[in-house]
Design a protein around this motif. Sequence first.
Motif, short mmCIF file in Angstrom:
data_model
loop_
_atom_site.label_atom_id
_atom_site.label_comp_id
_atom_site.label_asym_id
_atom_site.label_seq_id
_atom_site.Cartn_x
_atom_site.Cartn_y
_atom_site.Cartn_z
N LEU A 1 0.54 -1.44 0.15
CA LEU A 1 -0.61 -0.37 -0.05
C LEU A 1 1.27 1.31 -0.14
CD1 LEU A 1 -2.42 1.85 0.60
CD2 LEU A 1 -2.40 1.06 2.44
N LEU A 2 1.20 2.54 -0.92
CA LEU A 2 1.43 3.75 -1.33
C LEU A 2 0.66 4.34 -0.48
CD1 LEU A 2 3.16 2.64 -4.31
CD2 LEU A 2 4.05 2.69 -1.96
N ASP A 3 0.91 4.79 0.97
CA ASP A 3 0.06 6.11 1.17
C ASP A 3 0.81 7.45 0.91
OD1 ASP A 3 -0.98 7.80 3.38
OD2 ASP A 3 -0.33 6.10 5.02
N ALA A 4 -0.16 8.08 0.19
CA ALA A 4 0.48 9.69 0.32
C ALA A 4 -0.59 10.16 0.65
CB ALA A 4 0.56 9.50 -1.33
N GLY A 5 -1.30 10.46 1.42
CA GLY A 5 -2.04 10.68 2.29
C GLY A 5 -3.61 10.64 1.18
N PRO A 6 -4.34 11.80 1.81
CA PRO A 6 -6.02 11.67 0.51
C PRO A 6 -5.62 12.00 -0.62
CG PRO A 6 -5.80 13.70 2.68
CD PRO A 6 -4.15 13.26 2.89
N THR A 7 -6.58 11.77 -1.29
CA THR A 7 -7.06 12.47 -2.50
C THR A 7 -7.21 13.46 -2.53
OG1 THR A 7 -8.81 11.34 -3.04
CG2 THR A 7 -6.65 9.35 -3.12
N SER A 8 -6.56 14.21 -4.14
CA SER A 8 -7.20 15.55 -4.17
C SER A 8 -8.30 15.97 -4.77
CB SER A 8 -6.34 16.00 -5.32
OG SER A 8 -6.00 15.52 -6.01
N ILE A 9 -9.17 14.85 -5.84
CA ILE A 9 -10.72 14.74 -6.41
C ILE A 9 -11.59 14.03 -5.13
CG2 ILE A 9 -11.96 14.49 -8.17
CD1 ILE A 9 -9.81 14.76 -9.81
N GLY A 10 -11.23 13.09 -4.89
CA GLY A 10 -12.54 11.85 -3.43
C GLY A 10 -13.70 11.62 -4.61
N VAL A 11 -13.78 12.26 -5.43
CA VAL A 11 -14.78 11.30 -6.22
C VAL A 11 -14.06 10.05 -7.18
CG1 VAL A 11 -16.88 11.98 -5.93
CG2 VAL A 11 -16.04 12.72 -7.68
N GLU A 12 -14.37 9.28 -8.12
CA GLU A 12 -14.25 8.45 -9.26
C GLU A 12 -14.38 9.54 -10.15
OE1 GLU A 12 -17.06 7.45 -6.74
OE2 GLU A 12 -16.22 5.82 -5.97
N SER A 13 -13.19 8.76 -11.62
CA SER A 13 -13.44 9.88 -13.11
C SER A 13 -14.72 9.76 -13.17
CB SER A 13 -12.87 8.81 -13.40
OG SER A 13 -12.75 7.23 -13.32
N THR A 14 -14.96 10.03 -14.26
CA THR A 14 -16.58 10.11 -15.57
C THR A 14 -15.84 9.08 -15.76
OG1 THR A 14 -16.66 12.72 -15.10
CG2 THR A 14 -16.76 12.52 -16.87
N ILE A 15 -16.31 8.32 -16.72
CA ILE A 15 -16.11 6.99 -17.85
C ILE A 15 -17.48 7.64 -18.93
CG2 ILE A 15 -16.51 4.52 -18.19
CD1 ILE A 15 -16.70 4.28 -15.33
N LEU A 16 -16.45 7.80 -19.55
CA LEU A 16 -17.33 7.92 -21.36
C LEU A 16 -16.71 7.22 -22.14
CD1 LEU A 16 -19.20 10.45 -23.18
CD2 LEU A 16 -16.30 11.12 -23.58
N SER A 17 -18.37 6.81 -22.46
CA SER A 17 -18.06 5.61 -23.68
C SER A 17 -18.10 6.63 -24.84
CB SER A 17 -19.40 4.27 -23.72
OG SER A 17 -19.26 3.54 -24.68
N LEU A 18 -17.03 5.87 -26.03
CA LEU A 18 -16.58 6.64 -27.41
C LEU A 18 -16.79 5.19 -28.64
CD1 LEU A 18 -13.48 8.62 -26.81
CD2 LEU A 18 -16.24 9.08 -27.16
N VAL A 19 -17.71 4.34 -27.82
CA VAL A 19 -17.93 2.82 -28.49
C VAL A 19 -19.81 2.94 -29.32
CG1 VAL A 19 -15.67 1.45 -28.51
CG2 VAL A 19 -18.35 0.99 -26.72
N ASP A 20 -20.17 3.84 -28.30
CA ASP A 20 -21.24 4.26 -28.36
C ASP A 20 -22.08 5.50 -29.07
OD1 ASP A 20 -23.03 2.47 -26.80
OD2 ASP A 20 -22.18 3.48 -25.79
N ASP A 21 -23.05 5.57 -30.34
CA ASP A 21 -22.86 7.13 -30.81
C ASP A 21 -24.23 7.22 -30.84
OD1 ASP A 21 -22.39 9.31 -32.80
OD2 ASP A 21 -22.60 7.83 -34.58
#
Length: 357
Positions: free
Chosen positions: A173-193
């Motif tokens: 476990l690499l402990d570098a303190g609290p994360t800076s955004i706090g919610v997960e990434s935005t997921i965008l599907s580019l296989v849909d049109d």
Amino acid sequence: MPKQTRVFRLDAKLPDGAAIGVAGRTILAGALVAFPTETVYGLGANAMDAAAVAKIFAAKGRPANDPLIAHIANFEQLPLVARDIPDLALELAQQFWPGPLTLVLKKSGGIPDNLTAGLDTVALRMPNHPVAQALLRAAARPIAAPSANKFSRPSPTRAQHVLDDLAGLVDVLLDAGPTSIGVESTILSLVDDPPRLLRPGGLSLEALRALCPALDYAPHYLGDDQVAPAPGAMLRHYSPRARLLLFSGADEAAVSAAMRAEIARCDNVGLLASDADALQFADLNIPIERLGANAEEAALRLFAAMRALDRRGLDTIVARAPEKQGLGLALWDRLLRAAAGSLIEVSADNIENYVPK
Ligand code: AMP
Ligand code: MG
């Protein structure tokens, strides 16, 4: 399975090379490394090694039909993960990588099927955290990494959250303190049109629409008994153990009144609240976790606050739904899932007679 987790404390901006070296070799040996990204802590394994990827699912207790996100260090690694990459993906990546944007693209042959849950598409991002970047460089291959929590628990934004869920199940476990955004990434599907937003997250919909005006977002939240048409649409995710009651409505005073009425009816109840709400409800004398003054602060604190309220052994947590703007959309999504999809809609004429589930 490791017996003990080796924890290294690192400077978030200038991570120690020796610790990164150990972590990189751990990945190459097919074992698990938990590490900070700017969004949440990830549980990493060599993305090209099916046996290593399988260890992620086992440690998290994650169902095999929920695919992982692959992380890359640089654009040279892109073809290792994805193929037939559309121009729009490159434009978005140029603009927003490294950063909290995950793109769903067609999968490369070298990516094992268990990483993508058998799909021919793969979720991919380049994280913007010096520790994540150093680890990716040390391992010199893509790293599969979902959030480093037990399946369906709130995501980890601090190293202690990783230990709370996965101590002894992750090698390093690499402990570098609290994360800076706090919610997960935005997921965008580019296989849909047109392209489809699969999960709101650390990059706002507004920012994406600037480059991708046709972007479609029509969330559907599914219960456990329904078959998910798309991965990640599952409900009861990011959940505290207590039931969460999420109150919503345009009339703020009516919503406040309904929240008070509900709290009066409940035993062993706590509140997840903005600073303003924390003041407004201070007279109630119940446990309150403060989410701060704005959406950015709330994103940083949301998951830690859910975990803190859980440690008190509450039966019920009451919260107000945030505005669905900017980071607020990701907060709204996480709270709705924590509430297992039930939003309590309040207006001036139903304060007392809505039916909480
Ligand atoms: P986590 O890393 O725990 O935040 O979870 C990764 C998220 O990415 C989950 O919601 C997955 O369902 C989603 N995901 C991963 N791969 C794909 C894919 N190929 N298509 C759609 N969603 C995906
Ligand atoms: Mg997760």
